[in-house]
Write an enzyme that holds these catalytic residues in place. Structure first.
Site, short mmCIF file in Angstrom:
data_model
loop_
_atom_site.label_atom_id
_atom_site.label_comp_id
_atom_site.label_asym_id
_atom_site.label_seq_id
_atom_site.Cartn_x
_atom_site.Cartn_y
_atom_site.Cartn_z
N TYR A 134 0.81 -1.22 0.00
CA TYR A 134 0.00 0.00 0.00
C TYR A 134 0.85 1.27 0.00
O TYR A 134 0.74 2.09 0.90
CB TYR A 134 -0.96 -0.01 1.21
CG TYR A 134 -2.10 -0.97 1.06
CD1 TYR A 134 -3.29 -0.58 0.45
CD2 TYR A 134 -1.99 -2.29 1.49
CE1 TYR A 134 -4.33 -1.48 0.28
CE2 TYR A 134 -3.03 -3.19 1.32
CZ TYR A 134 -4.21 -2.78 0.72
OH TYR A 134 -5.24 -3.66 0.55
N TYR A 188 -11.54 -6.89 7.34
CA TYR A 188 -10.45 -7.00 6.37
C TYR A 188 -10.20 -8.48 6.14
O TYR A 188 -10.00 -9.24 7.09
CB TYR A 188 -9.16 -6.33 6.88
CG TYR A 188 -8.02 -6.55 5.90
CD1 TYR A 188 -7.95 -5.79 4.74
CD2 TYR A 188 -7.09 -7.55 6.10
CE1 TYR A 188 -6.95 -6.02 3.80
CE2 TYR A 188 -6.09 -7.79 5.16
CZ TYR A 188 -6.02 -7.02 4.02
OH TYR A 188 -5.04 -7.26 3.09
N LYS A 191 -0.83 -16.10 8.51
CA LYS A 191 0.03 -15.27 9.34
C LYS A 191 0.90 -16.06 10.33
O LYS A 191 1.97 -16.49 9.95
CB LYS A 191 -0.83 -14.20 10.01
CG LYS A 191 -1.32 -13.18 8.98
CD LYS A 191 -1.66 -11.84 9.57
CE LYS A 191 -1.72 -10.76 8.51
NZ LYS A 191 -3.07 -10.42 8.06
C1 PLP Z 1 -3.66 -10.41 6.76
C2 PLP Z 1 -5.04 -10.91 6.67
C3 PLP Z 1 -5.54 -11.53 5.51
C4 PLP Z 1 -4.70 -11.66 4.24
O1 PLP Z 1 -3.59 -12.45 4.41
P1 PLP Z 1 -2.36 -12.33 3.37
O2 PLP Z 1 -1.42 -13.40 3.80
O3 PLP Z 1 -1.82 -10.94 3.53
O4 PLP Z 1 -2.93 -12.57 2.02
C5 PLP Z 1 -6.83 -11.99 5.52
N1 PLP Z 1 -7.61 -11.87 6.62
C6 PLP Z 1 -7.18 -11.31 7.75
C7 PLP Z 1 -8.07 -11.23 8.93
C8 PLP Z 1 -5.89 -10.80 7.82
O5 PLP Z 1 -5.47 -10.18 8.94
#
Ligand code: PLP
Length: 431
Positions: free
Chosen positions: A24, A152, A284
């Site tokens: 971003y 998100y 993550k």
């Molecule tokens: C970071 C995140 C995503 C996306 O994951 P990426 O590995 O960046 O594609 C999706 N949902 C939530 C809740 C997130 O925090």
């Protein structure tokens, strides 16, 4: 030799600025970036030798800190066997070990595992599972997603379509973006008294009831809305959402990509409401922050229904599916999570964050302060100057990256009390 030597990182920074996109950012006027040459424990080391205490866990991921001997060993051992091998027609021990461990620690019923590349892809996979499920059930009109505002879920198209429509700038992408159904962001905060979430629940019910024939699944981040605004909502709402999904024949997708693996004070945030979703997205912290890997888990019922449908298979299969290096380090990270008693570490961080951050609520310019598990959030009344705050944090020896009007910390679980105090002191100092 000339007496004047240019800082070796100057050339690196110049090339980076001209050629590399960062998350971003603008290619005309990018925010400054800081060159890191190494990281150990909870410290990032800049190329000029300065060390920064990490308050971000590299976006929820590095829960055990950096350069962790057990995780390094897992990668090295696996590297000696094979870095990668296709998952079509082949299986391997790291995938099976990790799959078992995930089935074991996730909420009950989730025992069919799909490995994929990143969080966003795991959301795409969950979405496709929901569509294929209803297709196989003979109800193909159920193909939209419902969600709550303020969420998100990632940056790919299906994931974007369920991000907050304003925060995610949906209008930019026009008709390329599927239009989904949005219930209000739950206003009742985590821990609010019984009954506080009633109007949130009623609004969700009104949506699910009126559009049940169109909705394949409700997707939400359980309890903690992360990148959409770091909001912690009522567990009563989450519990009611589960019950409403069952009542109106809607699958529940829990996106625990940020919240999973202990961050909120429970192994999974769904446990705050004692629920199991039909589909669960993980990413993550899955590999302890070592590399990209995600997983989408579902129930036998969903998996078997999909497999009895027209295609006879689930229609997805990434090239790097179940990458052995990533699976091996993820399995080792789950071992550490158990061995280190991460629950106790997170509880200690939570208590300290409450003591040290909650008093900021009285500082002028601060709109709200909230703490849950190993997450502390100071919400400002106005958007902050990210570059200026960032510089100030680096000068204070900490790595904290605010966004919009949110200054927040979510350190590795292994952080010592003194280091955590340095993070909270730095936050107080910039306020
Ligand atoms: C970071 C995140 C995503 C996306 O994951 P990426 O590995 O960046 O594609 C999706 N949902 C939530 C809740 C997130 O925090």
């Amino acid at each position: 030799m000339s007496g004047v030597t240019e800082d070796p990182s100057a050339e690196l920074l110049r090339w980076d600025r001209e050629h590399l996109w960062h998350p971003y950012t603008s290619m005309i006027n990018p925010l400054p970036v800081y060159p890191v040459e190494g990281a150990t424990g909870v410290r990032l080391r800049l190329t000029d030798g300065r060390e920064l205490i990490d308050g971000m866990s590299s976006w929820w991921a590095a829960i055990h800190g950096y350069n962790v001997p057990e995780l390094n060993d897992a990668v090295t051992r696996q590297l000696g066997n094979m870095a990668h091998v296709m998952f079509g027609g082949i299986t391997h021990e790291p995938a099976v070990a990790l799959g078992r461990a995930l089935v074991d620690i996730t909420p009950t019923g989730l025992d069919r595992v799909f490995f994929c590349d990143s969080g966003s892809v795991s959301v795409e996979v969950a979405h496709k599972m929901a569509l294929q499920y209803w297709h196989a059930c003979g109800r193909p009109s159920k193909r939209r997603l419902a969600t709550i505002r303020g969420g998100y879920h990632g940056d790919t198209f299906a994931a974007m379509s369920v991000c907050d429509p304003v925060g995610g700038m949906h209008h930019l992408f026009g008709e390329s973006l599927p239009t989904q159904l949005f219930a209000p962001k739950p206003a009742a905060r985590f821990g609010a008294s019984p009954g506080s979430a009633d109007s949130d629940i009623n609004a969700l019910e009104a949506l699910l009831m009126s559009k049940a024939d169109e909705i394949a699944a409700l997707i939400l981040e359980p309890i903690v809305q992360g990148a959409g605004g770091m909001w912690f909502y009522s567990a009563d709402f989450l519990g009611a959402a589960r019950a409403l999904c069952t009542r109106y024949d809607v699958l529940l997708i829990a996106d625990e990509i940020a919240t999973g693996f202990g961050r909120t004070g429970q192994t999974f945030a769904c446990e705050h409401a004692d629920i199991s979703p039909d589909i669960l997205c993980l990413g993550k912290a899955l590999t302890g922050g070592y590399m990209t890997l995600a997983a989408t888990l579902t129930t036998a019922e969903v998996a078997e229904t999909i497999s009895r449908g027209e295609a006879g298979v689930f229609m997805h299969g990434p090239t790097f599916m179940a990458n052995p290096l990533a699976c091996a380090v993820a399995a080792a990270s789950l071992d550490l999570l158990r061995r280190d008693d991460s629950a106790a570490q997170v509880a200690a961080i939570e208590a300290q964050l409450r003591r040290e951050l909650i008093p900021c609520a009285n500082t002028p310019g601060v709109a709200d302060v909230r703490v849950l598990g190993a997450i502390g959030v100071v919400e400002l009344e106005n958007a902050c100057d990210v570059a200026a705050l960032q510089r100030s944090f680096v000068e204070q020896g900490v790595w904290i990256r605010p966004f919009r009007n949110l200054v927040y910390i979510m350190p590795p679980y292994v952080i010592a009390a003194d280091d955590l105090s340095q993070l909270t002191s730095a936050v107080k100092a910039v306020l």
